[in-house]
Design a protein around this motif. Structure first.
Motif, mmCIF file in Angstrom:
data_model
loop_
_atom_site.group_PDB
_atom_site.id
_atom_site.type_symbol
_atom_site.label_atom_id
_atom_site.label_comp_id
_atom_site.label_asym_id
_atom_site.label_seq_id
_atom_site.Cartn_x
_atom_site.Cartn_y
_atom_site.Cartn_z
ATOM 1 N N ARG A 79 0.808 -1.196 0.000
ATOM 2 C CA ARG A 79 0.000 0.000 0.000
ATOM 3 C C ARG A 79 0.855 1.267 0.000
ATOM 4 N NH1 ARG A 79 -4.789 -1.070 -2.147
ATOM 5 N NH2 ARG A 79 -5.923 -2.728 -1.004
ATOM 6 N N CYS A 80 0.316 2.298 -0.576
ATOM 7 C CA CYS A 80 0.970 3.611 -0.571
ATOM 8 C C CYS A 80 1.306 4.017 0.857
ATOM 9 C CB CYS A 80 0.035 4.628 -1.227
ATOM 10 S SG CYS A 80 0.636 6.329 -1.189
ATOM 11 N N GLY A 81 2.555 4.412 1.095
ATOM 12 C CA GLY A 81 2.984 4.834 2.430
ATOM 13 C C GLY A 81 3.250 3.695 3.384
ATOM 14 N N ASN A 82 3.279 2.452 2.892
ATOM 15 C CA ASN A 82 3.515 1.312 3.775
ATOM 16 C C ASN A 82 4.848 1.415 4.511
ATOM 17 O OD1 ASN A 82 3.155 -1.583 4.688
ATOM 18 N ND2 ASN A 82 4.976 -1.828 3.422
ATOM 19 N N ASP A 83 5.878 2.006 3.865
ATOM 20 C CA ASP A 83 7.195 2.159 4.487
ATOM 21 C C ASP A 83 7.276 3.463 5.271
ATOM 22 O OD1 ASP A 83 9.801 1.729 5.200
ATOM 23 O OD2 ASP A 83 10.617 1.747 3.182
ATOM 24 N N PHE A 84 6.989 4.565 4.607
ATOM 25 C CA PHE A 84 6.992 5.860 5.285
ATOM 26 C C PHE A 84 6.221 6.875 4.456
ATOM 27 C CE2 PHE A 84 11.075 5.393 3.023
ATOM 28 C CZ PHE A 84 11.003 6.440 2.119
ATOM 29 N N ALA A 85 5.816 7.945 5.129
ATOM 30 C CA ALA A 85 5.043 9.011 4.484
ATOM 31 C C ALA A 85 5.850 10.295 4.465
ATOM 32 C CB ALA A 85 3.722 9.237 5.221
ATOM 33 N N VAL A 86 5.574 11.138 3.503
ATOM 34 C CA VAL A 86 6.283 12.402 3.369
ATOM 35 C C VAL A 86 6.184 13.196 4.671
ATOM 36 C CG1 VAL A 86 4.262 13.587 2.375
ATOM 37 C CG2 VAL A 86 6.575 14.478 1.936
ATOM 38 N N GLY A 87 7.299 13.792 5.101
ATOM 39 C CA GLY A 87 7.332 14.601 6.316
ATOM 40 C C GLY A 87 7.633 13.831 7.583
ATOM 41 N N SER A 88 7.622 12.487 7.541
ATOM 42 C CA SER A 88 7.868 11.716 8.756
ATOM 43 C C SER A 88 9.357 11.682 9.093
ATOM 44 C CB SER A 88 7.328 10.292 8.609
ATOM 45 O OG SER A 88 7.897 9.659 7.486
ATOM 46 N N GLU A 89 9.664 11.620 10.398
ATOM 47 C CA GLU A 89 11.054 11.491 10.836
ATOM 48 C C GLU A 89 11.449 10.029 10.760
ATOM 49 O OE1 GLU A 89 13.639 11.818 14.915
ATOM 50 O OE2 GLU A 89 12.340 13.528 14.451
ATOM 51 N N LEU A 90 12.468 9.754 9.970
ATOM 52 C CA LEU A 90 12.885 8.379 9.739
ATOM 53 C C LEU A 90 14.002 7.938 10.662
ATOM 54 C CD1 LEU A 90 12.801 8.410 5.835
ATOM 55 C CD2 LEU A 90 10.999 7.743 7.433
ATOM 56 N N LEU A 91 14.955 8.848 10.946
ATOM 57 C CA LEU A 91 16.074 8.541 11.825
ATOM 58 C C LEU A 91 16.388 9.768 12.663
ATOM 59 C CD1 LEU A 91 18.483 6.766 9.284
ATOM 60 C CD2 LEU A 91 17.089 5.641 11.024
ATOM 61 N N PRO A 92 16.717 9.605 13.937
ATOM 62 C CA PRO A 92 17.054 10.764 14.765
ATOM 63 C C PRO A 92 18.479 11.226 14.531
ATOM 64 C CG PRO A 92 17.201 8.768 16.067
ATOM 65 C CD PRO A 92 16.691 8.350 14.708
#
Length: 400
Positions: free
Chosen positions: A134-147
């Motif tokens: 599904r769309c965004g299954n991994d991550f969505a635009v604007g989300s913090e992926l790594l600190p």
């Protein structure tokens, strides 16, 4: 005279002196081994649309059990441009866009195809969207992926690029100068008199520091002479960190402390309650930090592992610069410990850890055959075979 500091206090005092270096933005593909200076944010959504997770046919679940007419193909990078209607199917590849109108991917091994005719021969997926990413299954635009402070390895570099980040913000790597000192050091290991030893510590320390430093300059070996040591410190120039090896104790020929004082540095602390490596010294002049290590090669290696490398990681922006132990059972009984925290050289075979027979602070052969340091707390009681003990994995350490 002040008592030697416990290890954790000494490490905390050292890291309190370490301010992360300036931020620079570099191509993500060149950031291996660096540390994020800012959180990694997604500039795009992944997947950016619904994709097929398998090879098969895209169709409408409402049309089960078929049959269907195949009206086209959707391949990775080449989407189907039409709409799937009642009784229709589109051949689809793994990673291809799910065509408009479809809501199920039927695996090719569950079908039989005759020209453009498609029939169900197996079991439909349950749930019907099981083979759809599904769309965004991994991550969505604007989300913090790594600190911030995350080390950048292969997966993190891949993530940065997948997130749409061509450049990543990292801390500048520190510049390091290595000064080994001692009248007994022979620069050429092939021309070493009986009263000499080959100068090996500088190359060893430079190799340990290389993954964390922008550049490493070796400025020795330097004689046990106050003026010569002061000149060597002066020649370190703009190094962020200067590491010395040898001369940090209190003998008549141990001149690192007076040389540092003449050079204008202030001693922050000296001596740590560890074995090997008690005569460790930390000093500062302006923004430059000095790590004074013992001259015995094993002591130099162990203290570099516990102090120099964490300092370089902290300056480079690591959120967790200190090495972390893990528990491993011993393959042998361990004797009771002394009044200092001790680090034994050992070999971990994936199941248990065995100490090296020779634990002398000059025993480089035993160190080179080790892949872990076994930590023994002060006044550790005798430990039975099979007891889990904390060990630290040595970087690039050990041979089978």
């Amino acid at each position: 005279m002040a008592a030697p500091l416990p290890l954790d206090q000494a490490q905390a005092r050292l890291l309190a002196l370490a301010s992360p270096l300036t931020i620079e933005r570099i191509p993500a593909g060149e950031a291996l081994g660096r540390y994020l200076a800012e959180p990694l944010l997604a500039r795009r959504t992944q997947p950016s649309a619904d994709l097929s997770a398998m090879d098969g046919y895209a169709l409408r679940a409402a049309d089960l059990p078929g049959p269907w007419q195949i009206i086209g193909e959707s391949a990775a990078g080449h989407p189907f441009g039409g709409t799937v209607g009642a009784g229709q199917a589109v051949r689809i590849s793994t990673g291809a866009l799910l065509p408009t109108g479809s809501d199920m991917v039927l695996l090719q091994e569950d079908t039989a195809r005759d020209g453009t005719a498609l029939a169900l021969t197996g079991t439909p997926p349950q749930p019907h969207d099981r083979h759809i990413r599904r769309c965004g299954n991994d991550f969505a635009v604007g989300s913090e992926l790594l600190p911030a402070g995350t080390p950048l390895g292969a997966a993190q570099i891949g993530l940065a690029l997948a997130a749409g980040q061509r450049l990543v913000a990292v801390r500048r790597r520190p510049r390091l100068a290595v000064i080994d000192s001692g009248d007994e050091l022979a620069p050429d290991p092939e021309a070493c008199a009986l009263h000499q030893v080959p100068a090996s510590n500088a190359a060893m320390l430079a190799a340990m520091a290389a993954p964390y430093a922008h550049e490493v300059r070796c400025l020795g070996p330097v004689a046990d002479d106050l003026a010569a040591l002061t000149r060597a410190l002066d020649s370190a120039g703009d190094a962020d960190v200067i590491v010395t090896s040898g001369g940090a104790s209190v003998g008549d020929h141990d001149l690192i402390q007076p040389a540092l004082e003449r050079w204008g540095a202030q001693i922050d602390f000296w001596k740590v309650a560890i074995k090997p490596g008690k005569p460790l010294l930390i000093a500062r002049r302006g923004t430059q930090l000095v790590v004074g290590l013992p001259g015995n090669p094993v002591s130099s290696h162990v203290t570099a592992y516990l102090f120099l490398l964490p300092l370089l990681r902290a300056l480079g922006g690591s959120a967790q610069p200190l090495p972390r132990p893990f528990m491993v059972p011993t393959s042998e009984a361990l004797r009771a410990g002394g009044d200092r925290r001790e680090f034994l050289r050992g070999w971990w075979d994936g199941a248990a850890v065995t100490t090296q027979i020779n634990q002398d602070s000059g025993a480089l052969a035993a160190l080179a055959r080790s892949n872990v340091l076994i930590e023994r707390p002060p006044l550790a009681p005798a430990t039975a075979e099979g007891t889990p003990v904390p060990v630290y994995l040595l970087e690039n350490g050990g041979i089978a």
